[in-house]
Every structure is written in structure tokens, then in C-alpha cells.
Design an enzyme around this catalytic site. Structure first.
Site, PDB file in Angstrom:
ATOM      1  N   ARG A  70       0.807  -1.221   0.000  1.00 55.18           N
ATOM      2  CA  ARG A  70       0.000   0.000   0.000  1.00 55.18           C
ATOM      3  C   ARG A  70       0.840   1.271   0.000  1.00 55.18           C
ATOM      4  O   ARG A  70       0.350   2.331  -0.370  1.00 55.18           O
ATOM      5  CB  ARG A  70      -1.018  -0.036   1.140  1.00 55.18           C
ATOM      6  CG  ARG A  70      -2.109  -1.085   0.857  1.00 55.18           C
ATOM      7  CD  ARG A  70      -3.170  -1.130   1.918  1.00 55.18           C
ATOM      8  NE  ARG A  70      -2.685  -1.506   3.223  1.00 55.18           N
ATOM      9  CZ  ARG A  70      -2.595  -2.738   3.684  1.00 55.18           C
ATOM     10  NH1 ARG A  70      -2.966  -3.751   2.937  1.00 55.18           N
ATOM     11  NH2 ARG A  70      -2.153  -2.975   4.895  1.00 55.18           N
ATOM     12  N   GLU A 107       3.790 -10.649  13.481  1.00 53.16           N
ATOM     13  CA  GLU A 107       3.101 -11.070  14.702  1.00 53.16           C
ATOM     14  C   GLU A 107       3.199 -12.579  14.890  1.00 53.16           C
ATOM     15  O   GLU A 107       3.329 -13.081  15.999  1.00 53.16           O
ATOM     16  CB  GLU A 107       1.641 -10.629  14.633  1.00 53.16           C
ATOM     17  CG  GLU A 107       0.864 -10.889  15.891  1.00 53.16           C
ATOM     18  CD  GLU A 107      -0.564 -10.390  15.812  1.00 53.16           C
ATOM     19  OE1 GLU A 107      -1.339 -10.740  16.713  1.00 53.16           O
ATOM     20  OE2 GLU A 107      -0.909  -9.691  14.854  1.00 53.16           O
TER      21      GLU A 107
END
Length: 181
Positions: A70, A107
Site C-alpha cells: 500500500r 506477529e
């Protein structure tokens, strides 16, 4: 017609950012930039706000580097408006030629970012741009990559920062976020 203030532009953009509960997994609140990007006024305001910041804080920037994927929505637009070059940082295996790699923590696992060695000249002043700062892993890796090829990181510029994840603390460069949650 009156000029729209920077504060009003920011509030308008923020009002268009989507919020998705339990995406991509339970317990996550996903902030979706695409709601703002599908609105023509929000797009113009977002561009204006980013450019206003860069022109005030970094008039000497020489290259805008967008992070996969993005960040690519912003780096070409900003570079074109500023009259400077742009370059991508991509996920492993997506760039041709000689690349430099950095592995970083996610994560739940690891990933690898790469940049073409020739994308940045030694000493070139670089601004990193992405849509979101969460845990800081990808921006930290991007900063390391730029420095490995000889660039000088002026700042990491993001549209959204998820403050509770404290990603900013993992970065050893200036960080500017337009919107904080």
C-alpha cells in the site's frame, strides 16, 4: 468558495477510513485505508496533507520509497508532485537485478523485504512512506534496507498509526503519522 482547512481535510479523511472488527482474525480491529481512497475528495485531501507535511519538514528529500504494497499507492504520487524519484521496497522474490534483503518479525512468523541495490545513491535523502504503522516491523526493516544501500532516512511517513501497538518505539528514525488510533 472558501479553502478547506488542513484540520477539516484531516477529519474528512479520517471519517472515510473503514473499521472492520475481527479481521483478519478475532480480536483485531482492521483500519481500512481503501474507504478513503475510493472517495475523490478524501484522495485530494490526503495528497494535500502528505505534501504539506513533506514540503514543510523535508524540502531536501530526493527519493520517496514506498513499502509493499500500500505504500506504492503514495510514493509515485508524492514523488511526481515533488519532482523527485521513487523506488519500491518489495517482498522477497519480486524485484529483478541485484537486491539487498532484510528479514523481519511479523506477529506470527517472519517475512523478508528487498530493495534493488541501484535504487538509492549513497547519501541520497530518502522518505519512507506507507499506509500504516502497527508493530513497526516492516518500517524497521525498510529503514535498515535504505541504510544498507547508503541512503539517509529522513523520516517514515504513514497515514495511520495504531498507537497501542507501540511500533514507533521500534524505529530509530523520525516518524510522522497523519491519523492516530
Amino acid at each position: 468558495m472558501s479553502e478547506v482547512s488542513a484540520a477539516d481535510k484531516l477529519e474528512y479523511v479520517k471519517s472515510k477510513i473503514g473499521k472492520h472488527i475481527d479481521f483478519p482474525k478475532k480480536g483485531i480491529v482492521f483500519r481500512d485505508i481503501f474507504g478513503a481512497l475510493t472517495d475523490p475528495d478524501a484522495c485530494v485531501y490526503l495528497r494535500d496533507l502528505l505534501l504539506q507535511h513533506i514540503r514543510a519538514a523535508h524540502p531536501d528529500v530526493e527519493l520517496i520509497v514506498g513499502l509493499d504494497s500500500r505504500g506504492f499507492l503514495f510514493n509515485l504520487l508524492l514523488a511526481t508532485e515533488l519532482g523527485v524519484g521513487c523506488a519500491p521496497i518489495r517482498k522477497k522474490g519480486k524485484l529483478a537485478g541485484e537486491v539487498i534483503s532484510v528479514e523481519y518479525q511479523l506477529e506470527y512468523g517472519t517475512d523478508t523485504f528487498e530493495i534493488q541495490r541501484a535504487a538509492i545513491k549513497p547519501g541520497q535523502k530518502v522518505l519512507l512512506v506507507d499506509d500504516l504503522l502497527a508493530t513497526g516491523g516492516s518500517l524497521r526493516a525498510a529503514t535498515e534496507l535504505v541504510r544498507k544501500v547508503g541512503g539517509v532516512v529522513l523520516e517514515s511517513l504513514v497515514v495511520i498509526e495504531l498507537e497501542e501497538l507501540q511500533g514507533r518505539k521500534k524505529l530509530d528514525c523520525n516518524v510522522h503519522s497523519l491519523i492516530q488510533y
